[in-house]
Scaffold this active site. Structure first.
Site, PDB file in Angstrom:
ATOM      1  N   LYS A   1      59.938  13.235  -1.584  1.00 32.08           N
ATOM      2  CA  LYS A   1      60.381  12.355  -0.573  1.00 32.08           C
ATOM      3  C   LYS A   1      60.617  10.954  -0.983  1.00 32.08           C
ATOM      4  O   LYS A   1      59.750  10.540  -1.634  1.00 32.08           O
ATOM      5  CB  LYS A   1      59.115  12.618   0.571  1.00 32.08           C
ATOM      6  CG  LYS A   1      59.270  11.626   1.867  1.00 32.08           C
ATOM      7  CD  LYS A   1      57.944  11.693   2.404  1.00 32.08           C
ATOM      8  CE  LYS A   1      58.031  10.759   3.464  1.00 32.08           C
ATOM      9  NZ  LYS A   1      56.790  10.326   4.289  1.00 32.08           N
TER      10      LYS A   1
ATOM     11  N   LYS B   1      56.102  11.429  -3.631  1.00 37.73           N
ATOM     12  CA  LYS B   1      56.301  10.904  -2.532  1.00 37.73           C
ATOM     13  C   LYS B   1      56.638   9.361  -3.087  1.00 37.73           C
ATOM     14  O   LYS B   1      55.512   8.801  -3.509  1.00 37.73           O
ATOM     15  CB  LYS B   1      55.373  10.667  -1.405  1.00 37.73           C
ATOM     16  CG  LYS B   1      55.565   9.850  -0.299  1.00 37.73           C
ATOM     17  CD  LYS B   1      54.450   9.960   0.853  1.00 37.73           C
ATOM     18  CE  LYS B   1      54.854   8.808   1.905  1.00 37.73           C
ATOM     19  NZ  LYS B   1      53.871   9.135   2.956  1.00 37.73           N
TER      20      LYS B   1
HETATM   21  C1  PBG Z   1      52.415   8.494   6.491  1.00 36.29           C
HETATM   22  C2  PBG Z   1      53.781   9.394   6.315  1.00 36.29           C
HETATM   23  C3  PBG Z   1      54.923   8.283   6.228  1.00 36.29           C
HETATM   24  C4  PBG Z   1      56.030   9.083   6.331  1.00 36.29           C
HETATM   25  C5  PBG Z   1      55.585  10.415   6.512  1.00 36.29           C
HETATM   26  N1  PBG Z   1      54.056  10.527   6.470  1.00 36.29           N
HETATM   27  C6  PBG Z   1      54.928   6.778   6.300  1.00 36.29           C
HETATM   28  C7  PBG Z   1      54.597   6.134   4.959  1.00 36.29           C
HETATM   29  O1  PBG Z   1      54.139   6.642   3.916  1.00 36.29           O
HETATM   30  O2  PBG Z   1      54.730   4.975   4.895  1.00 36.29           O
HETATM   31  C8  PBG Z   1      57.501   8.597   6.473  1.00 36.29           C
HETATM   32  C9  PBG Z   1      58.274   9.304   7.052  1.00 36.29           C
HETATM   33  C10 PBG Z   1      59.748   8.852   7.509  1.00 36.29           C
HETATM   34  O3  PBG Z   1      59.940   7.669   6.987  1.00 36.29           O
HETATM   35  O4  PBG Z   1      60.282   9.532   8.048  1.00 36.29           O
HETATM   36  N2  PBG Z   1      51.876   8.437   5.393  1.00 36.29           N
END
Ligand code: PBG
Length: 342
Positions: free
Chosen positions: A253, A200
């Site tokens: 992601k 991520k």
């Molecule tokens: C929680 C999380 C996030 C997203 C999914 N789970 C936000 C982040 O990490 O700031 C992002 C999902 C999206 O942008 O559609 N940590």
């Protein structure tokens, strides 16, 4: 001597042949639809940064889930917005919180719909970070990795007890996959799966989500726990660690700016693989469509096909519901994209 120069085009020339030899087919069954669950009843409020997405109370999340099932979507993923926030994100592991409540109701109403829950503290902490924050030397702050992992374990257990099929840690703390796996097994939830947000990235593409989830960090950023967008090899290491720790599905992601990473993960590990077509990717399409700049249906199907082609078995996308409808009405036939040609 046989001339083969026209060979590639002989298949492309024919509509039936294009359809027959198409290598990648996106189906509704590959898609996961994210839902944002809020406390209360009969609430359905559009999220301004993400047109077409809503804050839903648990009862409304049930309606949406049944719609998804009817469209052939195989799973949903739940995010929660708590009634109150604090530095330790206590509502995240409240078994009566909006997410466990929604899991129970959805499982009752649509037992064969996959229910996945996002496991992260950022929607629940008053400071908006994904973990517990402590002061560090020089006026800086640091996330307390090991304490955070304990709280994430509690959160995962609350979701598993409510009946979630998969828990999906998205916080990027070290060793959380192993800790959650061990705790689930120890508590009698050996059947509960683990979808790990393994690679991520610290991404600007999450902007609209943070408005939707009210989870923007109040100070600093997420660079100390999410990955540097410039790194590729590190993603492979992260994925490998999560597989070793017991992840059932590994995720990359965001999706579109990281299709190279997705392809490499699939090739190297040959493991069930997911990609998250995130909020920024979604809202850019919506904004361009709103301005009449693009053919939205064609673009969405092209985007989803590209993510699947790059190696994703599962695609989490806010387009899931509309895409499933388009696929139902047109299959992946070209009539769909021809409909609104600009
Ligand atoms: C929680 C999380 C996030 C997203 C999914 N789970 C936000 C982040 O990490 O700031 C992002 C999902 C999206 O942008 O559609 N940590």
């Amino acid at each position: 001597m046989i001339s083969n120069s026209a060979r590639p085009r002989r298949l492309r020339n024919l509509k039936w042949a294009r359809e027959m030899f198409r290598e990648t087919r996106v189906t509704a069954g590959n898609l996961v639809y994210p839902l944002f669950v809020v406390p209360g009843k009969k609430i359905k409020k559009e999220i301004s940064s993400m047109p077409g997405c809503f804050h839903l109370s648990a009862d409304e999340a049930v309606v949406e889930s049944e719609n998804c099932r009817a469209l052939g979507i195989n799973a949903i993923i739940l995010f929660g917005l708590p009634s109150k926030k604090d530095p330790l994100g206590k509502e995240a592991y409240n078994p009566k919180g909006p997410v466990p409540e929604a899991v129970r109701l959805i499982k009752r109403a649509a037992p064969d719909l996959g229910v996945i829950t996002d496991v992260c503290l950022c929607e629940y902490t008053s400071h908006g970070h994904c973990g517990v924050v402590k002061k560090a030397p020089g006026g800086n702050f640091a996330v307390d990795n090991d304490l955070t992992v304990k709280l994430l374990v509690n959160m995962a257990l609350a979701h598993a007890a409510a009946g979630a099929d998969f828990v999906a840690p998205s916080d990027m703390m070290d060793n959380r996959v192993g800790a959650i796996r061990q705790a689930l097994d120890g508590a009698g939830f050996a059947q509960t799966g683990l979808l790990s947000y393994a690679a991520k990235y610290s991404s600007a593409f999450y902007g609209p989500f943070r408005e939707a989830a009210l989870s923007a960090p109040q100070f600093g950023d997420r660079k100390s726990y999410q990955m540097d967008p410039a790194n590729f090899l590190e993603a492979l290491r992260e994925v490998e660690l999560d597989i070793m720790q017991g992840a059932d599905i590994v995720m990359v992601k965001p999706a579109l700016a990281y299709l190279d990473v997705l392809r490499a993960v699939k090739d190297r590990f040959n493991f069930p693989t997911a990609a998250y077509n995130v909020s920024g990717e979604y809202s850019m399409v919506k904004a361009a469509a709103d301005k009449g700049l693009i053919n939205e249906k064609a673009m969405v199907i092209e985007i989803l096909a590209s993510i699947k082609r790059a190696g994703a078995d599962m695609i989490i996308t806010y387009h899931a519901r509309e895409a499933a409808k388009w696929l139902r009405d047109y299959g992946d036939k070209e009539e769909m994209t021809a409909m609104e040609k600009r």
